[in-house]
Scaffold this motif. Structure first.
Motif, PDB file in Angstrom:
ATOM      1  N   PHE A  97       0.985  -1.282  -0.007  1.00 11.50           N
ATOM      2  CA  PHE A  97       0.084  -0.049   0.006  1.00 11.50           C
ATOM      3  C   PHE A  97       0.920   1.323  -0.063  1.00 11.50           C
ATOM      4  O   PHE A  97       0.628   2.205  -0.985  1.00 11.50           O
ATOM      5  N   PHE A  98       1.713   1.237   0.969  1.00 15.71           N
ATOM      6  CA  PHE A  98       2.570   2.610   1.079  1.00 15.71           C
ATOM      7  C   PHE A  98       3.969   2.548   0.082  1.00 15.71           C
ATOM      8  O   PHE A  98       4.261   3.398  -0.485  1.00 15.71           O
ATOM      9  N   GLY A  99       4.489   1.412  -0.086  1.00 12.23           N
ATOM     10  CA  GLY A  99       5.871   1.148  -0.698  1.00 12.23           C
ATOM     11  C   GLY A  99       5.553   1.263  -2.218  1.00 12.23           C
ATOM     12  O   GLY A  99       6.774   1.206  -2.935  1.00 12.23           O
ATOM     13  N   VAL A 100       4.387   0.777  -2.696  1.00  7.87           N
ATOM     14  CA  VAL A 100       4.140   0.703  -3.861  1.00  7.87           C
ATOM     15  C   VAL A 100       3.141   1.679  -4.424  1.00  7.87           C
ATOM     16  O   VAL A 100       3.161   2.295  -5.184  1.00  7.87           O
ATOM     17  N   GLY A 101       1.965   1.293  -3.708  1.00 13.47           N
ATOM     18  CA  GLY A 101       0.575   2.150  -4.162  1.00 13.47           C
ATOM     19  C   GLY A 101       1.197   3.929  -4.085  1.00 13.47           C
ATOM     20  O   GLY A 101       0.780   4.653  -4.887  1.00 13.47           O
ATOM     21  N   VAL A 102       0.944   4.103  -2.719  1.00 10.44           N
ATOM     22  CA  VAL A 102       1.326   5.587  -2.545  1.00 10.44           C
ATOM     23  C   VAL A 102       2.452   6.186  -3.102  1.00 10.44           C
ATOM     24  O   VAL A 102       2.655   7.172  -3.595  1.00 10.44           O
ATOM     25  N   PHE A 103       3.624   5.427  -3.051  1.00 10.45           N
ATOM     26  CA  PHE A 103       4.864   5.710  -3.663  1.00 10.45           C
ATOM     27  C   PHE A 103       4.456   5.971  -5.090  1.00 10.45           C
ATOM     28  O   PHE A 103       4.967   7.076  -5.580  1.00 10.45           O
ATOM     29  N   THR A 104       3.975   5.331  -5.804  1.00  8.92           N
ATOM     30  CA  THR A 104       3.564   5.377  -7.195  1.00  8.92           C
ATOM     31  C   THR A 104       3.013   6.690  -7.479  1.00  8.92           C
ATOM     32  O   THR A 104       3.223   7.448  -8.437  1.00  8.92           O
ATOM     33  N   ILE A 105       1.710   6.890  -6.605  1.00 13.65           N
ATOM     34  CA  ILE A 105       0.862   7.966  -6.880  1.00 13.65           C
ATOM     35  C   ILE A 105       1.756   9.195  -6.615  1.00 13.65           C
ATOM     36  O   ILE A 105       1.528  10.188  -7.163  1.00 13.65           O
ATOM     37  N   VAL A 106       2.388   9.434  -5.541  1.00 14.11           N
ATOM     38  CA  VAL A 106       3.118  10.340  -5.054  1.00 14.11           C
ATOM     39  C   VAL A 106       4.093  10.753  -5.947  1.00 14.11           C
ATOM     40  O   VAL A 106       4.546  11.865  -6.057  1.00 14.11           O
ATOM     41  N   LEU A 107       4.900   9.895  -6.301  1.00 16.10           N
ATOM     42  CA  LEU A 107       6.458  10.129  -6.974  1.00 16.10           C
ATOM     43  C   LEU A 107       6.356   9.780  -8.430  1.00 16.10           C
ATOM     44  O   LEU A 107       6.774  10.721  -9.133  1.00 16.10           O
ATOM     45  N   ASN A 108       5.879   8.644  -8.632  1.00 14.41           N
ATOM     46  CA  ASN A 108       6.232   8.255 -10.198  1.00 14.41           C
ATOM     47  C   ASN A 108       5.334   8.936 -11.163  1.00 14.41           C
ATOM     48  O   ASN A 108       5.569   9.289 -12.216  1.00 14.41           O
ATOM     49  N   VAL A 109       3.792   8.832 -10.802  1.00  8.41           N
ATOM     50  CA  VAL A 109       2.869   9.672 -11.679  1.00  8.41           C
ATOM     51  C   VAL A 109       2.898  10.970 -11.906  1.00  8.41           C
ATOM     52  O   VAL A 109       2.831  11.235 -12.988  1.00  8.41           O
ATOM     53  N   PRO A 110       3.553  11.597 -11.064  1.00  8.45           N
ATOM     54  CA  PRO A 110       3.678  13.112 -11.462  1.00  8.45           C
ATOM     55  C   PRO A 110       4.762  13.260 -12.384  1.00  8.45           C
ATOM     56  O   PRO A 110       4.922  14.058 -13.387  1.00  8.45           O
ATOM     57  N   ASN A 135      13.530   6.056 -13.007  1.00 10.03           N
ATOM     58  CA  ASN A 135      14.042   4.827 -13.189  1.00 10.03           C
ATOM     59  C   ASN A 135      14.315   4.486 -11.530  1.00 10.03           C
ATOM     60  O   ASN A 135      14.411   3.320 -11.273  1.00 10.03           O
ATOM     61  N   GLN A 136      14.922   5.606 -11.020  1.00  7.12           N
ATOM     62  CA  GLN A 136      15.472   5.370  -9.775  1.00  7.12           C
ATOM     63  C   GLN A 136      14.263   5.196  -8.814  1.00  7.12           C
ATOM     64  O   GLN A 136      14.361   4.027  -7.854  1.00  7.12           O
ATOM     65  N   LEU A 137      13.182   5.892  -8.876  1.00  6.64           N
ATOM     66  CA  LEU A 137      11.996   5.476  -8.191  1.00  6.64           C
ATOM     67  C   LEU A 137      11.737   4.188  -8.334  1.00  6.64           C
ATOM     68  O   LEU A 137      11.081   3.189  -7.417  1.00  6.64           O
ATOM     69  N   ASN A 138      11.687   3.636  -9.753  1.00  2.00           N
ATOM     70  CA  ASN A 138      10.982   2.430  -9.810  1.00  2.00           C
ATOM     71  C   ASN A 138      12.121   1.176  -9.303  1.00  2.00           C
ATOM     72  O   ASN A 138      11.762   0.045  -8.579  1.00  2.00           O
ATOM     73  N   ALA A 139      13.512   1.638  -8.898  1.00  2.00           N
ATOM     74  CA  ALA A 139      14.203   0.713  -8.414  1.00  2.00           C
ATOM     75  C   ALA A 139      14.147   0.600  -7.185  1.00  2.00           C
ATOM     76  O   ALA A 139      14.594  -0.502  -6.413  1.00  2.00           O
ATOM     77  N   ILE A 140      13.560   1.438  -6.451  1.00  2.00           N
ATOM     78  CA  ILE A 140      12.989   1.402  -5.075  1.00  2.00           C
ATOM     79  C   ILE A 140      11.737   0.486  -4.851  1.00  2.00           C
ATOM     80  O   ILE A 140      11.676  -0.370  -3.983  1.00  2.00           O
ATOM     81  N   ARG A 141      10.741   1.064  -5.642  1.00  2.00           N
ATOM     82  CA  ARG A 141       9.593   0.045  -5.344  1.00  2.00           C
ATOM     83  C   ARG A 141       9.486  -1.116  -5.820  1.00  2.00           C
ATOM     84  O   ARG A 141       8.620  -1.953  -5.523  1.00  2.00           O
ATOM     85  N   THR A 142      10.187  -1.586  -6.710  1.00  2.00           N
ATOM     86  CA  THR A 142      10.140  -3.031  -7.389  1.00  2.00           C
ATOM     87  C   THR A 142      10.569  -3.901  -6.274  1.00  2.00           C
ATOM     88  O   THR A 142       9.571  -4.877  -6.051  1.00  2.00           O
TER      89      THR A 142
END
Length: 166
Positions: A97-110, A135-142
């Protein structure tokens, strides 16, 4: 308890699908995009973003199932929150929820929204910085997604063991 097992299977499958998507990006899509120039990158990346966002029953539904369905057993089994199943499921859910879902919405989507606004014929001079940040954000959430998926598989086995012991 059957409803909890079925729901657990569904959200674990959804989190696994998301892990597969992120794995595909990390291992195949990102390295391929790294070979492109600014114009090519912008054109292809905009196409990817639009394709993933366009199909409403695709990524969005899978992500929502993965983010919200785990609450069903957690709420339903609140009185059993001391059990290994409940704790492992709660940890797996929180990570997703937080490490992938919220992380994606707050950081990757913008970043995706910024890329969608670029002119594909004349991308901004700092286009590579946006690509690298995503890419760096994806390397964290993956890997967070992988751990979440593993925990939910583990929780299913723990629940099975607990049922056999009864």
């Amino acid at each position: 308890m059957l409803s909890i097992r079925i729901i657990h299977l569904i959200f674990t499958f959804a989190i696994g699908l998301f892990a597969g998507l992120l794995y595909t990006f990390e291992q195949g899509v990102i390295p391929a995009l790294a070979t492109l120039n600014a114009t090519e990158y912008t054109h292809i990346e905009q196409g990817l973003i639009r394709a993933l966002d366009a199909f409403p029953t695709g990524v969005i539904v899978v992500a929502n199932l993965a983010m919200w369905l785990p609450l069903y057993p957690l709420v339903r089994l609140w009185s059993q929150r001391h059990t290994a199943y409940w704790r492992i499921t709660a940890l797996g859910w929180a990570l997703f929820f937080f490490g992938v879902g919220v992380f994606t919405i707050v950081l990757n989507v913008p970043i995706n929204n910024t890329v969608l606004a670029w002119d594909p014929v004349a991308p901004p001079a700092d286009w590579a910085q946006a690509r690298d940040a995503w890419n760096q954000l994806n390397a964290i959430r993956t890997p967070i997604n992988y751990v979440s998926f593993g925990l939910l598989i583990w929780a299913a086995f723990v629940a099975g063991e607990a049922n056999r012991e009864r």
